[in-house]
Design a protein around this motif. Structure first.
Motif, PDB file in Angstrom:
ATOM      1  N   UNK A  31       0.796 -13.849  -8.265  1.00 61.45           N
ATOM      2  CA  UNK A  31       0.613 -13.399  -6.880  1.00 61.45           C
ATOM      3  C   UNK A  31       1.736 -12.475  -6.418  1.00 61.45           C
ATOM      4  N   UNK A  32       2.929 -12.640  -6.946  1.00 62.86           N
ATOM      5  CA  UNK A  32       4.068 -11.860  -6.466  1.00 62.86           C
ATOM      6  C   UNK A  32       4.233 -10.532  -7.195  1.00 62.86           C
ATOM      7  N   UNK A  33       3.609 -10.350  -8.323  1.00 61.42           N
ATOM      8  CA  UNK A  33       3.784  -9.117  -9.095  1.00 61.42           C
ATOM      9  C   UNK A  33       3.284  -7.885  -8.324  1.00 61.42           C
ATOM     10  N   UNK A  34       2.107  -7.914  -7.664  1.00 62.06           N
ATOM     11  CA  UNK A  34       1.699  -6.722  -6.889  1.00 62.06           C
ATOM     12  C   UNK A  34       2.666  -6.412  -5.746  1.00 62.06           C
ATOM     13  N   UNK A  39       6.862  -2.972  -3.515  1.00 62.83           N
ATOM     14  CA  UNK A  39       8.202  -2.782  -2.945  1.00 62.83           C
ATOM     15  C   UNK A  39       9.058  -1.883  -3.849  1.00 62.83           C
ATOM     16  N   UNK A  40       8.858  -1.998  -5.161  1.00 59.58           N
ATOM     17  CA  UNK A  40       9.584  -1.113  -6.081  1.00 59.58           C
ATOM     18  C   UNK A  40       9.147   0.330  -5.877  1.00 59.58           C
ATOM     19  N   UNK A  41       7.860   0.562  -5.705  1.00 62.94           N
ATOM     20  CA  UNK A  41       7.345   1.909  -5.456  1.00 62.94           C
ATOM     21  C   UNK A  41       7.861   2.480  -4.150  1.00 62.94           C
ATOM     22  N   UNK A  46      11.594   6.105  -1.179  1.00 67.85           N
ATOM     23  CA  UNK A  46      12.703   6.316  -0.251  1.00 67.85           C
ATOM     24  C   UNK A  46      13.876   6.978  -0.953  1.00 67.85           C
ATOM     25  N   UNK A  47      14.148   6.563  -2.174  1.00 70.80           N
ATOM     26  CA  UNK A  47      15.235   7.162  -2.937  1.00 70.80           C
ATOM     27  C   UNK A  47      14.974   8.643  -3.182  1.00 70.80           C
TER      28      UNK A  47
END
Length: 104
Positions: A31-34, A39-41, A46-47
């Protein structure tokens, strides 16, 4: 007889990626992988936006510095031209005064 040499050593291939994905599922849960990927994307976006803003500021600073250097070059060229014309006028004046004194 033939030995297979990888083109890119150190980059994980198919079986290695499956193992990494399995470890991620075990650590974070399905459930947390998506959410983690999302959030990584967002962080990467932002970077990249921040990097682009900094690059634009640097380009603006470079163009401003180039413009200032061009202005300074033009100003020094104008000063040199003015100095040359002043020296020419001084030489002309002294030559005509020398001619006048030789006439007397």
């Amino acid at each position: 007889m033939y030995q297979i040499v990888p083109l890119f050593p150190g980059i994980p291939g198919g079986p290695e990626l499956l193992i990494v994905l399995l470890v991620l599922v075990l650590l974070f849960g399905a459930n947390k992988i998506p959410k983690l990927a999302r959030s990584t994307g967002q962080a990467m976006g932002e970077f990249q936006r921040g990097r682009n803003e900094i690059e634009e500021e640097l380009k603006q600073m470079e163009s401003t510095n180039d413009d200032e250097e061009d202005d300074e070059t033009a100003a020094s060229a104008s000063t040199e031209t003015a100095s040359t014309s002043t020296a020419t006028e001084t030489t002309s004046t002294s030559t005509s005064s020398d001619s006048n004194s030789n006439s007397n």
